[in-house]
Enzyme design. Structure first.
Site, PDB file in Angstrom:
ATOM      1  CG  ASP A  32     -31.177 -41.118  17.678  1.00  0.00           C
ATOM      2  OD1 ASP A  32     -31.457 -41.400  16.503  1.00  0.00           O
ATOM      3  OD2 ASP A  32     -30.960 -39.948  18.066  1.00  0.00           O
ATOM      4  CG  MET A  33     -28.706 -45.261  13.726  1.00  0.00           C
ATOM      5  SD  MET A  33     -28.002 -46.658  14.613  1.00  0.00           S
ATOM      6  CE  MET A  33     -26.393 -46.756  13.849  1.00  0.00           C
ATOM      7  CE1 TYR A  46     -30.605 -40.230   6.782  1.00  0.00           C
ATOM      8  CE2 TYR A  46     -30.659 -38.334   5.316  1.00  0.00           C
ATOM      9  CZ  TYR A  46     -31.310 -39.354   5.973  1.00  0.00           C
ATOM     10  OH  TYR A  46     -32.671 -39.509   5.808  1.00  0.00           O
ATOM     11  NE  ARG A  76     -23.807 -33.115  15.295  1.00  0.00           N
ATOM     12  CZ  ARG A  76     -24.847 -33.861  15.642  1.00  0.00           C
ATOM     13  NH1 ARG A  76     -25.316 -33.818  16.873  1.00  0.00           N
ATOM     14  NH2 ARG A  76     -25.433 -34.671  14.770  1.00  0.00           N
ATOM     15  CG  ASP A 116     -31.562 -41.958  13.002  1.00  0.00           C
ATOM     16  OD1 ASP A 116     -32.747 -41.642  13.203  1.00  0.00           O
ATOM     17  OD2 ASP A 116     -30.605 -41.290  13.416  1.00  0.00           O
ATOM     18  CD  GLU A 117     -35.785 -41.427  16.567  1.00  0.00           C
ATOM     19  OE1 GLU A 117     -36.160 -41.186  17.722  1.00  0.00           O
ATOM     20  OE2 GLU A 117     -36.292 -40.912  15.564  1.00  0.00           O
TER      21      GLU A 117
HETATM   22  P1  TTP Z   1     -31.331 -37.291  13.641  1.00  0.00           P
HETATM   23  O1  TTP Z   1     -31.328 -38.565  14.425  1.00  0.00           O
HETATM   24  O2  TTP Z   1     -32.244 -36.210  14.093  1.00  0.00           O
HETATM   25  O3  TTP Z   1     -29.903 -36.661  13.665  1.00  0.00           O
HETATM   26  P2  TTP Z   1     -28.509 -37.315  13.359  1.00  0.00           P
HETATM   27  O4  TTP Z   1     -28.567 -38.788  13.392  1.00  0.00           O
HETATM   28  O5  TTP Z   1     -27.959 -36.707  12.100  1.00  0.00           O
HETATM   29  O6  TTP Z   1     -27.629 -36.763  14.525  1.00  0.00           O
HETATM   30  P3  TTP Z   1     -27.709 -37.079  16.073  1.00  0.00           P
HETATM   31  O7  TTP Z   1     -26.434 -37.781  16.403  1.00  0.00           O
HETATM   32  O8  TTP Z   1     -27.801 -35.740  16.708  1.00  0.00           O
HETATM   33  O9  TTP Z   1     -28.915 -37.923  16.333  1.00  0.00           O
HETATM   34  O10 TTP Z   1     -31.646 -37.602  12.132  1.00  0.00           O
HETATM   35  C1  TTP Z   1     -31.275 -38.826  11.500  1.00  0.00           C
HETATM   36  C2  TTP Z   1     -31.018 -38.563  10.049  1.00  0.00           C
HETATM   37  O11 TTP Z   1     -32.200 -38.054   9.446  1.00  0.00           O
HETATM   38  C3  TTP Z   1     -29.965 -37.527   9.827  1.00  0.00           C
HETATM   39  O12 TTP Z   1     -28.652 -38.101   9.808  1.00  0.00           O
HETATM   40  C4  TTP Z   1     -30.363 -36.908   8.541  1.00  0.00           C
HETATM   41  C5  TTP Z   1     -31.862 -37.090   8.476  1.00  0.00           C
HETATM   42  N1  TTP Z   1     -32.569 -35.821   8.747  1.00  0.00           N
HETATM   43  C6  TTP Z   1     -32.980 -35.050   7.694  1.00  0.00           C
HETATM   44  O13 TTP Z   1     -32.773 -35.433   6.547  1.00  0.00           O
HETATM   45  N2  TTP Z   1     -33.617 -33.884   7.949  1.00  0.00           N
HETATM   46  C7  TTP Z   1     -33.877 -33.434   9.204  1.00  0.00           C
HETATM   47  O14 TTP Z   1     -34.460 -32.370   9.377  1.00  0.00           O
HETATM   48  C8  TTP Z   1     -33.450 -34.251  10.293  1.00  0.00           C
HETATM   49  C9  TTP Z   1     -33.711 -33.802  11.701  1.00  0.00           C
HETATM   50  C10 TTP Z   1     -32.792 -35.425  10.026  1.00  0.00           C
END
Ligand code: TTP
Length: 636
Positions: free
Chosen positions: A18-19, A23, A60, A120-121
């Site tokens: 998971d990235m 964004y 954060r 991103d997963e």
């Molecule tokens: P996530 O993997 O949920 O979060 P993240 O990568 O920003 O942070 P983390 O390090 O905690 O994993 O989401 C991946 C991307 O998806 C995130 O960067 C932005 C987008 N996104 C949205 O646009 N809306 C949302 O509600 C969520 C949860 C994510």
């Protein structure tokens, strides 16, 4: 309801990658000034500073959360940089992030079966790579363990802060470990290497979970973030699950999880262990009982799918509060925009990946003027998908009108629409060698009968493959797409390698659809779908099949929750083998539009029905009258 899948006999090594604040990382890469600074990406809608959709770890640290709006984030962290998400057609344009995700996938997919689960997963099945390492170059010297691997977090490995790295090195090299743990140690080293490669080649950090199944890998990948990995040895599973709140489990976030809490008093996954199978079955039926029983023990047979491309393309927008749409003209205006984007994506998917989408679905959220609290939902509507922006727009509007008619139940009342989305699903690969279909679909008269010679050929597009997935975003959503931009980026962004493309192509050839020599069969296949569509229009004025209100885009849901929409498809796959092995091919029942089947000759229809409900007295197949002869396999 979740369904348990049989657990493979052999131990597996599965990783979930998971990235980190994805964004934000993408924005930080294109604007280096933002590196290391508190930063967030916000929706383009600037009400109260826009909704935060991604927050950097620096921000954060100041207490900035994704649930905040820009104004609030500024109050909490005055130095925060707020970056607007790119905008196109009046809504968020996620292509930049999708392309960036593809870069990462291309690297991760180099070590084993790879399933892109969202923008991103990724899930990886590293079993073979781990076995090979164990055979060829097993980790046996703690000093030689790769630094990133030595920083792993191993669940259940107790150590003081100062001792941690030393203990991890020792754990990864244990000669007395069982075979499963040895494989897991190799998996941890491989994932660490992959993560370093991702960082070097894309400048992005990511976190990962490594376990014996997808469920556990996913549960721990976010446990130590950012830029870390967590390993789950089998011996730690029970302790880990004992304290895991039920709602943390993907499938227990909704009604089932609430029922476990409210009806059985289950708070953690471990609490489930105290219930007998009979009790669970009495409450939830046999399937859910089995799944709960296995989940409580950390057992999950779900496989990593070999899938780098999205299962559907979707495009949607919400219209909250005063922005709700209240007349057909405004709905049409927005639907036209969404359909234009959808059309570009499916066309791009066709060009790049030689894939065709079969079904167009419209979803909406609506309320009636005089019944604000009504629970009646706007029914989702589907029809066969016709290529061409104008046709998609026309069909989507028809679907909307049909859905609205049903929603209003003949009442003459005002209405408002708070969300609209269109999805292209049932996407299948064009069998290799079926190139004339590209012209058929690309041509200006795509709904016309296929007056195309069988043998026209279109050269292979060397820029094949690229991919996209997306999670829900707060106000606008754009589901998986293939964009023009991505087409352009496919090379420069080092998307999927040529080798990988070739491998994918080879796999495609061997799955799902019949191989077709020449092209006439597949042309018939599609043209039937389209002619049926027109006839339906004529006869009842509507072109839709009803999916029911509960079906709010299975495809959307799947992507939102990272559950493959057709995860159960394997059970519905009918195979039809000719006597000769080289002629074997498979149909996925769900890939065949029922409307198309209705138009097949009766004997073919009977054969297809037989796949779904095998007849007690199957009739003897006559060559020339079976489905296999209708869609003849390639004879090489
Ligand atoms: P996530 O993997 O949920 O979060 P993240 O990568 O920003 O942070 P983390 O390090 O905690 O994993 O989401 C991946 C991307 O998806 C995130 O960067 C932005 C987008 N996104 C949205 O646009 N809306 C949302 O509600 C969520 C949860 C994510």
């Amino acid at each position: 309801m979740p369904v348990a899948r049989p657990e493979p006999q052999e131990p597996r090594v599965i990783a979930h990658v998971d990235m980190d604040c994805f964004y934000v990382q993408v924005e930080q890469r294109r604007n280096l000034v933002l590196r290391g600074q508190p930063t967030a990406v916000v929706q383009y809608n600037d009400w109260k500073g826009g909704g935060l959709i991604a927050v950097s770890y620096e921000a954060r640290g100041f207490g900035v959360k994704r649930s905040m709006r820009g104004d609030e984030a500024k109050r909490v962290c005055p130095g925060i940089n707020l970056v607007q998400v790119p905008v196109a057609r009046g809504k968020a344009d996620l292509n930049l992030y999708r392309s960036a995700g593809s870069e990462v996938v291309a690297i991760l997919a180099s070590k084993g079966k790879c399933e892109r689960a969202s923008i991103d997963e990724v899930y990886l099945d590293l079993t073979d790579a781990a076995k090979e390492m164990l055979l060829q170059a097993p980790p046996d010297s703690p000093e030689e363990i790769f630094m990133e691997a030595a920083k792993s977090n191993i669940l259940g490995l107790l150590s003081d802060a100062g001792e941690k790295e030393k203990n991890v090195r020792a754990w990864l090299c244990r000669s007395d470990a069982d075979y499963q743990d040895k494989l897991l140690a190799c998996g941890a080293i491989i994932v660490a290497q992959l993560r370093v490669r991702v960082l070097e080649e894309t400048q992005f950090t990511c976190s990962a979970g490594i376990a014996h199944n997808k469920m556990l890998a996913k549960l721990v990948s976010g446990m130590h973030k950012p830029a870390q990995q967590t390993v789950v040895p089998s011996s730690s599973v029970q302790d880990f699950l004992a304290s895991l709140p039920v709602k943390k489990m993907k499938q227990l976030g909704g009604k089932l999880g609430s029922s476990l809490q409210d009806d059985l008093g289950v708070e953690t996954i471990g609490d489930l262990l105290s219930f007998t199978e009979d009790k669970l079955q009495e409450q939830y039926g046999v399937n859910t009982r089995t799944w709960l029983w296995k989940t409580a023990r950390g057992i999950s047979g779900e496989e990593v799918e070999d899938r780098l491309l999205p299962k559907s393309h979707g495009c949607g927008k919400t219209f909250p509060g005063p922005r709700a749409l209240k007349n057909s003209a405004s709905v049409k205006g927005w639907l036209d925009q969404l359909c234009e984007e959808l059309s570009e994506r499916i066309q791009s998917d066709l060009n790049q990946n030689k894939r065709i989408a079969q079904t167009l679905t419209l979803h909406a959220r609506a309320s009636k003027e005089n019944e604000r609290d009504s629970t009646k939902k706007f029914p989702s509507k589907s029809c066969p998908l016709r290529y061409g922006t104008g046709k998609i727009q026309e069909d989507a509007m028809k679907l909307f009108e049909s859905g609205l008619h049903e929603f209003l139940e003949s009442q003459n009342t005002g209405w408002s629409i708070t969300s609209l989305s269109v999805t292209a699903s049932k996407i299948f690969d064009i069998p290799s060698g079926t190139s004339s279909i590209l012209r058929y679909i690309k041509g200006p008269s795509s709904a016309a009968p296929p007056a195309i010679p069988d043998s026209l050929s279109v050269p292979e597009d060397p820029s094949l493959d690229n991919d996209v997935f997306v999670k829900p975003i707060h106000e606008e959503q754009c589901q998986p797409s293939m964009s023009e931009k991505e087409d352009n980026n496919a090379h420069s962004a080092s998307a999927i390698s040529a080798k990988q493309r070739q491998a994918n192509e080879e796999k495609r050839i061997s799955k799902k659809l019949p191989e077709v020599k020449g092209t006439s069969s597949i042309l018939k296949f599609l043209s039937w779908g389209q002619s049926t569509f027109h006839e339906k229009r004529k006869s009842d004025g509507l072109i839709c099949s009803h999916q029911g209100p509960g079906s709010y885009s299975e495809a959307n849901k799947a992507e939102e929750h990272n559950v493959p929409a057709e995860a159960g498809d394997r059970n519905n796959t009918s195979s039809c083998a000719e006597p000769s092995g080289s002629n074997t091919w498979m149909f996925n029942i769900q890939d065949i539009d029922p409307a198309v089947v209705e138009e097949l000759p009766p004997e073919i229809q009977r054969e297809i029905q037989g796949w779904v409900r095998p007849s007690k007295h199957p009739s003897t197949k006559r060559r020339g009258s079976t489905i296999s002869s209708y869609f003849p396999p390639t004879r090489s």
